[in-house]
Design an enzyme around this catalytic site. Sequence first.
Site, PDB file in Angstrom:
ATOM      1  N   ASP A  58      54.948  91.801 -17.383  1.00  0.00           N
ATOM      2  CA  ASP A  58      56.179  90.830 -17.955  1.00  0.00           C
ATOM      3  C   ASP A  58      56.885  91.663 -19.122  1.00  0.00           C
ATOM      4  O   ASP A  58      56.329  92.612 -19.745  1.00  0.00           O
ATOM      5  CB  ASP A  58      55.570  89.503 -17.900  1.00  0.00           C
ATOM      6  CG  ASP A  58      55.251  88.503 -16.697  1.00  0.00           C
ATOM      7  OD1 ASP A  58      56.056  89.288 -15.855  1.00  0.00           O
ATOM      8  OD2 ASP A  58      54.973  87.499 -17.223  1.00  0.00           O
ATOM      9  N   LYS A  59      57.596  91.424 -19.749  1.00  0.00           N
ATOM     10  CA  LYS A  59      59.093  91.420 -21.463  1.00  0.00           C
ATOM     11  C   LYS A  59      57.453  91.272 -21.957  1.00  0.00           C
ATOM     12  O   LYS A  59      57.093  92.295 -23.272  1.00  0.00           O
ATOM     13  CB  LYS A  59      59.916  90.995 -21.240  1.00  0.00           C
ATOM     14  CG  LYS A  59      60.752  91.635 -21.762  1.00  0.00           C
ATOM     15  CD  LYS A  59      61.770  91.109 -22.801  1.00  0.00           C
ATOM     16  CE  LYS A  59      62.741  91.774 -23.503  1.00  0.00           C
ATOM     17  NZ  LYS A  59      64.164  90.936 -24.099  1.00  0.00           N
TER      18      LYS A  59
END
Length: 254
Positions: A58-59
């Site tokens: 995930d970012k």
Amino acid sequence: MSRETLPELYRDEHLIAVHKPSGLLVHRSMIDRHETRFAMQIVRDQIGRRVYPVHRLDKGTSGVLMFALDQDTARLLTAAFETRAVEKDYLAVVRGWLPDAGTVDHPLTRLVDAYEFAGDAAATDAQDAITDYRRLASVELPVAVDRYPSSRYSLAALSPLTGRRHQLRRHLKHLSHPIIGDATYGKGRHNRMFAERFGVSRMLLACTGLRLAHPHTGSQLDLTCPPAADMQSVIDALGWAESDWNGATFAPQR
């Protein structure tokens, strides 16, 4: 102006592993159309050759990120992740005092991007999802965040046995111990307190290890990296600097 690079953890003629910082997308996404920085592009420019993504972080998650350097290796590594042949270790700071150790076996409905077509039933079919966890340390701060005069937090070791999207974040929410800094599944009051008190607003989740057989030689790869400096600063401030974050001791004994 110097070119941005990512720390290399491992590299051979077939694959490369780097340490991705929080706040960086793995590759271009229509959901974050305003973003101009991507790990895939940075690594490509860094080593001067094409790279192929084989898994996602995930970012907001930092840590070990692997790319293949050719299509054949990409196919083999993608299959290894999909067939659960890759062991993954994560570290997280969570709200509350997590139980000493356990396993979350809680199916998750598939999450589909607004721009992704995945079939008519994909959005409603629940997929099996399993996560081992272990509490490494805990603390109680004399800070009133909710209705109590103090607030409790834990340092958690997490080992996902499946690879569902947002699995760790959703499983920790299911346990009522959401990850600090998680704007989607966490608690805003606690997130804001950490940002104000410790100066860090990132999600406190890091992939600290990947273990797998090399797709061509079969030799064991044990790729590790410590938490990024911004996350480590919070761990130190909470008095957990001596906690053993490294390696295969994370998962509870079965």
